[in-house]
Design a protein around this motif. Structure first.
Motif, PDB file in Angstrom:
ATOM      1  N   GLU A  99       0.598  -1.390   0.072  1.00  0.00           N
ATOM      2  CA  GLU A  99      -0.028   0.042   0.229  1.00  0.00           C
ATOM      3  C   GLU A  99       0.908   0.367  -0.471  1.00  0.00           C
ATOM      4  O   GLU A  99       0.813   1.929  -0.955  1.00  0.00           O
ATOM      5  N   LYS A 100       1.699   1.529   0.986  1.00  0.00           N
ATOM      6  CA  LYS A 100       2.879   2.316   0.984  1.00  0.00           C
ATOM      7  C   LYS A 100       3.422   2.564  -0.403  1.00  0.00           C
ATOM      8  O   LYS A 100       3.815   4.007  -0.642  1.00  0.00           O
ATOM      9  N   LEU A 101       4.158   1.430  -1.173  1.00  0.00           N
ATOM     10  CA  LEU A 101       4.415   1.633  -2.622  1.00  0.00           C
ATOM     11  C   LEU A 101       4.047   2.016  -3.618  1.00  0.00           C
ATOM     12  O   LEU A 101       4.412   2.958  -4.554  1.00  0.00           O
ATOM     13  N   THR A 102       2.941   1.650  -3.402  1.00  0.00           N
ATOM     14  CA  THR A 102       1.989   2.423  -4.687  1.00  0.00           C
ATOM     15  C   THR A 102       1.616   3.311  -4.771  1.00  0.00           C
ATOM     16  O   THR A 102       0.970   4.556  -5.685  1.00  0.00           O
ATOM     17  N   ASN A 103       1.251   4.407  -2.980  1.00  0.00           N
ATOM     18  CA  ASN A 103       1.253   5.555  -2.901  1.00  0.00           C
ATOM     19  C   ASN A 103       2.615   6.095  -3.482  1.00  0.00           C
ATOM     20  O   ASN A 103       2.517   7.323  -4.077  1.00  0.00           O
ATOM     21  N   GLN A 104       3.788   5.986  -3.181  1.00  0.00           N
ATOM     22  CA  GLN A 104       4.358   6.557  -4.117  1.00  0.00           C
ATOM     23  C   GLN A 104       4.809   6.746  -5.028  1.00  0.00           C
ATOM     24  O   GLN A 104       5.396   7.477  -6.697  1.00  0.00           O
ATOM     25  N   LEU A 105       4.378   5.720  -6.029  1.00  0.00           N
ATOM     26  CA  LEU A 105       4.488   4.980  -7.004  1.00  0.00           C
ATOM     27  C   LEU A 105       3.838   6.295  -7.580  1.00  0.00           C
ATOM     28  O   LEU A 105       3.648   6.444  -9.365  1.00  0.00           O
ATOM     29  N   VAL A 106       2.698   6.327  -7.522  1.00  0.00           N
ATOM     30  CA  VAL A 106       1.426   6.778  -7.853  1.00  0.00           C
ATOM     31  C   VAL A 106       1.692   8.944  -8.006  1.00  0.00           C
ATOM     32  O   VAL A 106       1.443   9.427  -8.936  1.00  0.00           O
ATOM     33  N   LYS A 107       2.508   8.770  -6.695  1.00  0.00           N
ATOM     34  CA  LYS A 107       3.463  10.008  -6.903  1.00  0.00           C
ATOM     35  C   LYS A 107       4.200  10.643  -8.371  1.00  0.00           C
ATOM     36  O   LYS A 107       4.464  11.471  -8.177  1.00  0.00           O
ATOM     37  N   LEU A 108       5.170   9.410  -8.304  1.00  0.00           N
ATOM     38  CA  LEU A 108       5.603   9.701  -9.498  1.00  0.00           C
ATOM     39  C   LEU A 108       5.198   9.749 -10.795  1.00  0.00           C
ATOM     40  O   LEU A 108       5.874  10.227 -11.586  1.00  0.00           O
ATOM     41  N   PHE A 109       3.937   9.032 -10.859  1.00  0.00           N
ATOM     42  CA  PHE A 109       3.831   8.147 -12.422  1.00  0.00           C
ATOM     43  C   PHE A 109       2.893   8.835 -13.246  1.00  0.00           C
ATOM     44  O   PHE A 109       2.061   9.407 -13.577  1.00  0.00           O
ATOM     45  N   GLY A 110       1.953   9.763 -11.676  1.00  0.00           N
ATOM     46  CA  GLY A 110       0.311   9.643 -11.785  1.00  0.00           C
ATOM     47  C   GLY A 110      -0.735   9.166 -11.829  1.00  0.00           C
ATOM     48  O   GLY A 110      -0.278   7.783 -12.036  1.00  0.00           O
ATOM     49  N   THR A 111      -1.742   9.362 -12.373  1.00  0.00           N
ATOM     50  CA  THR A 111      -2.270   8.112 -12.415  1.00  0.00           C
ATOM     51  C   THR A 111      -2.977   7.872 -13.623  1.00  0.00           C
ATOM     52  O   THR A 111      -4.326   7.327 -14.246  1.00  0.00           O
ATOM     53  N   GLU A 112      -2.940   8.904 -15.036  1.00  0.00           N
ATOM     54  CA  GLU A 112      -3.437   8.996 -15.759  1.00  0.00           C
ATOM     55  C   GLU A 112      -2.222   7.905 -17.283  1.00  0.00           C
ATOM     56  O   GLU A 112      -1.559   8.436 -16.634  1.00  0.00           O
ATOM     57  N   ASP A 113      -2.816   6.923 -17.160  1.00  0.00           N
ATOM     58  CA  ASP A 113      -2.537   6.617 -18.122  1.00  0.00           C
ATOM     59  C   ASP A 113      -1.456   5.079 -17.260  1.00  0.00           C
ATOM     60  O   ASP A 113      -0.155   5.490 -17.807  1.00  0.00           O
ATOM     61  N   PHE A 114      -1.360   5.504 -16.448  1.00  0.00           N
ATOM     62  CA  PHE A 114      -0.590   4.046 -15.986  1.00  0.00           C
ATOM     63  C   PHE A 114      -1.022   2.950 -14.756  1.00  0.00           C
ATOM     64  O   PHE A 114      -2.209   3.762 -13.999  1.00  0.00           O
ATOM     65  N   GLN A 115      -0.591   2.133 -14.216  1.00  0.00           N
ATOM     66  CA  GLN A 115      -1.114   1.016 -13.694  1.00  0.00           C
ATOM     67  C   GLN A 115      -0.333   0.568 -13.005  1.00  0.00           C
ATOM     68  O   GLN A 115       0.963   0.351 -13.120  1.00  0.00           O
ATOM     69  N   VAL A 116      -0.882  -0.309 -11.590  1.00  0.00           N
ATOM     70  CA  VAL A 116      -0.381  -0.683 -10.508  1.00  0.00           C
ATOM     71  C   VAL A 116      -0.959  -2.273 -10.854  1.00  0.00           C
ATOM     72  O   VAL A 116      -1.946  -1.632 -10.119  1.00  0.00           O
ATOM     73  N   VAL A 117      -0.031  -3.065 -10.304  1.00  0.00           N
ATOM     74  CA  VAL A 117      -1.224  -4.448 -10.244  1.00  0.00           C
ATOM     75  C   VAL A 117      -0.149  -4.770  -9.638  1.00  0.00           C
ATOM     76  O   VAL A 117       0.824  -5.013  -9.223  1.00  0.00           O
ATOM     77  N   ASN A 118      -1.104  -6.624  -8.527  1.00  0.00           N
ATOM     78  CA  ASN A 118       0.286  -7.244  -7.744  1.00  0.00           C
ATOM     79  C   ASN A 118       0.221  -8.555  -8.702  1.00  0.00           C
ATOM     80  O   ASN A 118      -0.917  -8.894  -8.603  1.00  0.00           O
ATOM     81  N   ASN A 119       0.982  -8.835  -8.294  1.00  0.00           N
ATOM     82  CA  ASN A 119       0.823 -10.768  -9.106  1.00  0.00           C
ATOM     83  C   ASN A 119       0.373 -11.758  -8.064  1.00  0.00           C
ATOM     84  O   ASN A 119       0.130 -12.557  -8.405  1.00  0.00           O
TER      85      ASN A 119
END
Length: 418
Positions: A99-119
Motif C-alpha cells: 500500500e505504501k509503495l503504491t502511493n509513492q509510485l502514483v506520486k511519481l507517475f500520476g494516475t493517468e495512463d499508469f497502472q499498478v498491479v499486484n502479482n
C-alpha cells in the motif's frame, strides 16, 4: 533521435533481447512496458529510481507504463544479488508495504495512463499441480542452473523456493502480456536471467514470433567503484519521513564531479544541450557546482515537488548564512535533524542558566558568561551578548524549537516540550 537512441546516449541500456525488433515495434505504435519491485520494505529508495526513470521516459514518449508490485513473489524472496536466503515476511507486512509503495509510485507517475498491479492477484490462484503441469514442464533445470542469478548462489546454497522465483516472474510476464497487453519487461542488470526466461515462456506458449521484448539497465556504480544509492547514513529513501526532502536534496548536491554528468543524463529530463552545457561547467568552473545544484533541483522536484526544492534551498541558505529567522518549524526539523539535541520544558530562562543548567551546552557558568560576552553565542540565529538576555522557548518556530549556535558551526537543536 528516437527513444532507444536517447536511452543509449544516456547510458541507460545494458542488454536487449531483440534491439531491432523493439525499435521497430516502438516506431509502429506505443507499447505497454512493465517494471517489477517486491514490497520488501515500506518505502522505495533512490536505487529504485534507476529503472523508474527509464519507465518514466517511456511514459513521456507516449508509451504505457505498468508497475508490478510483487505481493506474491515478495512473500518468497528474489535470490538475486545476495548470498543468503531472504527473511520471509508475514502477508500482513507484505500488504502494508504494498500500500505504501503504491502511493509513492502514483506520486511519481500520476494516475493517468499508469497502472499498478499486484502479482498476488494471479499467482495466489494457481494450485501446486497447475503450477507444475502448466509451467514447470516448460522449464529446463539445466537452463535455470545456468542463469547467473541462480549460478551465483550454487556454492552458498539456494532453496527450492527461491529457485522457482524465475518461473513465477516468467508467469507474471505471460499474465501481463495476456491481460494488460504488456510486450516489454525492463529491469536491472541482475534481472536479465529472469527477463529472458519470461520472453522464452511467452514464445513457447504464444508462438515464437510473438513480439515481446526484454531490456536491462546497467549496474550503477560511482566513480570510486562503490554501489550507487547509499549515503553515510544508509539508504536514501523516497519517503520524506525516512529521508527528509532537505536530506534528499543534499544527497544529490554532494555528488562527485566524476559522477554528476552521468547522473544528469540518467536522473533528469534535461535536454542533451543543457546537459552538455553543465558538463562543460564541471570542467571550467567545478567550484560553482552548477551541475550538482541542477541535479539536486531536478531529482528533488521529480520525487517531492517544486515546493520541496524551494524549502531545501531555503534551509541550505539559512545554514550557510546563519540567519534562521525565516525558517518554519518543519524546515528546522529537516535542517537540524542530525545535529546534537536536547529536550527542555517550555518557559523563559536567563541565558546563562539556559546554557548551563537546562541544555548543558556550556560546562560552567564562568564559561557561559565568557562566551556570551565575547559574541560566541547565537539564539535562533541572532547573536546574544547580554548576560541579562532571557531565552523564551515560545519566541520562534511555533514554540517547538530553540536553535543555539556556539562559535561558527557548533549547533544544538533544543526541543521544547510541555
Amino acid at each position: 533521435m528516437d527513444l532507444i537512441e536517447d536511452l543509449q546516449w544516456r547510458g541507460a541500456i545494458n542488454q536487449q533481447t531483440d534491439a531491432e525488433g523493439l525499435r521497430a515495434e516502438l516506431a509502429k505504435h506505443p507499447v505497454s512496458i512493465y517494471v517489477g519491485t517486491d514490497p520488501t520494505g515500506d518505502s522505495l529508495h533512490v536505487g529504485h529510481l534507476i529503472p523508474f526513470m527509464m519507465l518514466k521516459r517511456f511514459q513521456e514518449a507516449g508509451n504505457h507504463p505498468v508497475m508490478l508490485i510483487g505481493g506474491g513473489t515478495g512473500s518468497i524472496g528474489d535470490p538475486s544479488g545476495r548470498n543468503s536466503e531472504r527473511v520471509l515476511q508475514t502477508m500482513d507486512q507484505v500488504r502494508a508495504n504494498q500500500e505504501k509503495l503504491t502511493n509513492q509510485l502514483v506520486k511519481l507517475f500520476g494516475t493517468e495512463d499508469f497502472q499498478v498491479v499486484n502479482n498476488y492477484d494471479w499467482l495466489s490462484q494457481i494450485s501446486i499441480l497447475d503450477f507444475l503441469r502448466d509451467y514447470g514442464k516448460l522449464f529446463s533445470v539445466n537452463t535455470m542452473l545456468n542463469k547467473e542469478v541462480v549460478a551465483s548462489r550454487l556454492e552458498t546454497g539456494i532453496s527450492f523456493t527461491e529457485f522457482t522465483y524465475q518461473i513465477l516472474q516468467s508467469v507474471d510476464f505471460l499474465h501481463l502480456y495476456r491481460h494488460n497487453h504488456v510486450t516489454v519487461q525492463m529491469g536491472g542488470a541482475d534481472q536479465w536471467g529472469n527477463i529472458t526466461a519470461g520472453v522464452d515462456l511467452i514464445h513457447r506458449i504464444e508462438g515464437a514470433d510473438t513480439p515481446v521484448f526484454g531490456l536491462t539497465i546497467p549496474l550503477m556504480l560511482k566513480a570510486d567503484g562503490t554501489k550507487f544509492g547509499k549515503s553515510a547514513g544508509g539508504a536514501v529513501w523516497l519517503d520524506p519521513k525516512k529521508t527528509t526532502p532537505y536530506e534528499f536534496y543534499q544527497f544529490w548536491l554532494n555528488q562527485d564531479d566524476r559522477d554528476v554528468v552521468k547522473y544528469l543524463k540518467y536522473f533528469t529530463f534535461l535536454s542533451h544541450q543543457r546537459i552538455d552545457e553543465l558538463a562543460e561547467a564541471v570542467k571550467t568552473a567545478p567550484e560553482k557546482r552548477e551541475a550538482q545544484r541542477t541535479l539536486a533541483q531536478e531529482v528533488t522536484k521529480f520525487v517531492h515537488g517544486e515546493d520541496a526544492v524551494m524549502s531545501a534551498e531555503k534551509i541550505s541558505h539559512a545554514l550557510f548564512s546563519g540567519d534562521l529567522r525565516d525558517l518554519t518549524a518543519d524546515e528546522i526539523a529537516q535542517g537540524f535533524k542530525d545535529v546534537p539535541s536536547v529536550t527542555i520544558p517550555r518557559g523563559q530562562t536567563n541565558i546563562v542558566e539556559f546554557l548551563v543548567d537546562l541544555t548543558k551546552i556550556e560546562p560552567s557558568r564562568r564559561q557561559a558568561r565568557e562566551d556570551v560576552q565575547n559574541g560566541a553565542i547565537y539564539v535562533n540565529g541572532e547573536r546574544q551578548q547580554s548576560l541579562d538576555f532571557t531565552v523564551d522557548t515560545d519566541a520562534a518556530f511555533n514554540g517547538d524549537y530553540v536553535i543555539v549556535r556556539k562559535g561558527k558551526k557548533k549547533y544544538t537543536l533544543v526541543n521544547v516540550k510541555g
